[in-house]
Design a protein around this motif. Structure first.
Motif, PDB file in Angstrom:
ATOM      1  N   ARG A  44       2.839   5.783  12.306  1.00  0.00           N
ATOM      2  CA  ARG A  44       2.089   6.348  11.183  1.00  0.00           C
ATOM      3  C   ARG A  44       0.602   6.031  11.305  1.00  0.00           C
ATOM      4  NH1 ARG A  44       5.659   7.764   6.959  1.00  0.00           N
ATOM      5  NH2 ARG A  44       7.607   8.380   7.982  1.00  0.00           N
ATOM      6  N   GLU A  45      -0.227   6.948  10.820  1.00  0.00           N
ATOM      7  CA  GLU A  45      -1.666   6.726  10.822  1.00  0.00           C
ATOM      8  C   GLU A  45      -2.132   6.028   9.545  1.00  0.00           C
ATOM      9  OE1 GLU A  45      -3.576  10.432  11.468  1.00  0.00           O
ATOM     10  OE2 GLU A  45      -2.848  10.645  13.540  1.00  0.00           O
ATOM     11  N   MET A  46      -1.351   6.127   8.479  1.00  0.00           N
ATOM     12  CA  MET A  46      -1.733   5.562   7.194  1.00  0.00           C
ATOM     13  C   MET A  46      -0.602   4.707   6.656  1.00  0.00           C
ATOM     14  SD  MET A  46      -2.630   7.620   3.659  1.00  0.00           S
ATOM     15  CE  MET A  46      -4.173   8.242   4.318  1.00  0.00           C
ATOM     16  N   ASN A  47      -0.956   3.612   6.008  1.00  0.00           N
ATOM     17  CA  ASN A  47       0.035   2.767   5.364  1.00  0.00           C
ATOM     18  C   ASN A  47       0.189   3.212   3.908  1.00  0.00           C
ATOM     19  OD1 ASN A  47       1.765   0.802   4.445  1.00  0.00           O
ATOM     20  ND2 ASN A  47       0.647  -0.894   5.379  1.00  0.00           N
ATOM     21  N   GLN A  48       1.357   3.791   3.590  1.00  0.00           N
ATOM     22  CA  GLN A  48       1.617   4.243   2.231  1.00  0.00           C
ATOM     23  C   GLN A  48       2.444   3.229   1.433  1.00  0.00           C
ATOM     24  OE1 GLN A  48       3.230   8.290   2.636  1.00  0.00           O
ATOM     25  NE2 GLN A  48       1.148   9.071   2.439  1.00  0.00           N
ATOM     26  N   ASP A  49       2.703   2.069   2.038  1.00  0.00           N
ATOM     27  CA  ASP A  49       3.325   0.973   1.292  1.00  0.00           C
ATOM     28  C   ASP A  49       2.247   0.195   0.540  1.00  0.00           C
ATOM     29  OD1 ASP A  49       5.657   1.723   2.543  1.00  0.00           O
ATOM     30  OD2 ASP A  49       5.937  -0.155   3.646  1.00  0.00           O
ATOM     31  N   TYR A  50       2.663  -0.458  -0.540  1.00  0.00           N
ATOM     32  CA  TYR A  50       1.748  -1.346  -1.259  1.00  0.00           C
ATOM     33  C   TYR A  50       2.573  -2.495  -1.823  1.00  0.00           C
ATOM     34  CZ  TYR A  50      -2.502  -2.624  -3.766  1.00  0.00           C
ATOM     35  OH  TYR A  50      -3.632  -3.277  -4.195  1.00  0.00           O
ATOM     36  N   ILE A  51       2.054  -3.726  -1.694  1.00  0.00           N
ATOM     37  CA  ILE A  51       2.813  -4.889  -2.129  1.00  0.00           C
ATOM     38  C   ILE A  51       1.982  -5.753  -3.065  1.00  0.00           C
ATOM     39  CG2 ILE A  51       4.241  -4.910  -0.054  1.00  0.00           C
ATOM     40  CD1 ILE A  51       2.558  -7.174   1.047  1.00  0.00           C
ATOM     41  N   TYR A  52       2.689  -6.570  -3.832  1.00  0.00           N
ATOM     42  CA  TYR A  52       2.049  -7.522  -4.743  1.00  0.00           C
ATOM     43  C   TYR A  52       2.931  -8.752  -4.800  1.00  0.00           C
ATOM     44  CZ  TYR A  52       0.160  -9.522  -9.071  1.00  0.00           C
ATOM     45  OH  TYR A  52      -0.397 -10.356 -10.012  1.00  0.00           O
ATOM     46  N   ALA A  53       2.320  -9.925  -4.694  1.00  0.00           N
ATOM     47  CA  ALA A  53       3.096 -11.164  -4.748  1.00  0.00           C
ATOM     48  C   ALA A  53       2.287 -12.233  -5.461  1.00  0.00           C
ATOM     49  CB  ALA A  53       3.467 -11.631  -3.342  1.00  0.00           C
TER      50      ALA A  53
END
Length: 247
Positions: free
Chosen positions: A13-22
Motif C-alpha cells: 500500500r502507498e497510504m496507511n489507512q489504519d489509525y491507532i490510539y493507546a
C-alpha cells in the motif's frame, strides 16, 4: 500496566489507512483506552475515516459524564458515527468512507471491549483466544456453516465487511466484558496482521520475546515478511506488568 503499539504501511500500500490510539492513563472517566481503526474508501477517504473516528471518539469520551465503560463507549461511537455520515453526505470525496473499530478499556481485572468490523482483539496466554467476532461476509458464512475457518482464511471475499463506522445511521456495535487473569496479554490489531499470520504463530511470537516492544516489532516484521499486503496495526497491553508471569 505496560503497553506498546505500532502501525505500518505494509509492503503493498502507498497510504496507511489504519489509525491507532493507546493510553495507559485515564481518558475522561475511563482508566485507560486502546483503539485500532482500519479505514476504507477511495483516495484518502479511508485515512480520513479512521483518524476522524478515533480522534473524535477520544474527544467524546473525555467530554462524557458517563462512568460505565460500555455505555460510555456506545454513546461516543454513536455520536461519531452520525457525524461521520453527515460529513460524507456533504463531501463527494468522502462518499463510501468508513472504518472498522475495536476498543478496550481495563478496570483492575475487568476488560470492556467494543467492536465494529473485522479488526480484532485477542487474549494471549497459554492459548490465544479471539474475543471479538468479525463482521465480515466470510465469517457470516462460517457462522452459517457454509465454510470452515481455513476456507475463510483464503477466500477471495474475506476483506468484505458487513459493518463499519460511517456505513449506516443505526450502527450495530458488539460489546464484550471479560475477566482477566495474571499472565494475560491483550492484542488489538487490524486484519493486515491476521491475514498474514495465523493465530498460533501470533501467540508464539508474543510469548517468545523479551518484552512488549520486541513482540510488537516482530509481529509487524513477520506480517511484512509474509507479504505485507495491507496496513498493519498492533497494540499489545500487559495489564499485570508487575507480575513476573510468562505465557
Amino acid at each position: 500496566m505496560k503497553t506498546f503499539s505500532m502501525t505500518d504501511v505494509g509492503r503493498r500500500r502507498e497510504m496507511n489507512q489504519d489509525y491507532i490510539y493507546a493510553s495507559d492513563t485515564s481518558v475522561g472517566n475511563l482508566p485507560n483506552l486502546f483503539i485500532v481503526a482500519d479505514g476504507m474508501g477511495g483516495h484518502n477517504a479511508g485515512d480520513f475515516a479512521s483518524r476522524y473516528t478515533v480522534e473524535h471518539v477520544v474527544e467524546a469520551v473525555k467530554a462524557s459524564g458517563l462512568t460505565e465503560p460500555v455505555s460510555l463507549l456506545a454513546e461516543a461511537l454513536r455520536q461519531v458515527n452520525s457525524s461521520l455520515i453527515d460529513l460524507a453526505s456533504r463531501d463527494p470525496l468522502l462518499r463510501g468512507t468508513g472504518t472498522t473499530f475495536v476498543a478496550a478499556t481495563i478496570t483492575q481485572n475487568r476488560m470492556s471491549v467494543a467492536n465494529v468490523g473485522d479488526s480484532r482483539l485477542y487474549i494471549v496466554n497459554q492459548r490465544i483466544v479471539q474475543i471479538t467476532k468479525d463482521h465480515s461476509l466470510v465469517q457470516e458464512m462460517v457462522r452459517m456453516g457454509e465454510m470452515d475457518q481455513e476456507q475463510a482464511r483464503v477466500h477471495p471475499d474475506k476483506n468484505i465487511i458487513t459493518r463499519a463506522v460511517g456505513a449506516v445511521r443505526e450502527i450495530e456495535i458488539d460489546f464484550f466484558e471479560v475477566n482477566l487473569k495474571q499472565g494475560d496479554r491483550i492484542l488489538l490489531c487490524s486484519d493486515g496482521l491476521t491475514n498474514m499470520i495465523e493465530d498460533q504463530e501470533i501467540r508464539r511470537i508474543i510469548c517468545s520475546q523479551r518484552d512488549l516492544v520486541e513482540s510488537v516489532q516482530r509481529l509487524v516484521a513477520a506480517a511484512n515478511a509474509n507479504g505485507g499486503k495491507d496496513n498493519i496495526s498492533v497494540i499489545i497491553v500487559d495489564p499485570f506488568s508487575d507480575e513476573v508471569v510468562r505465557c
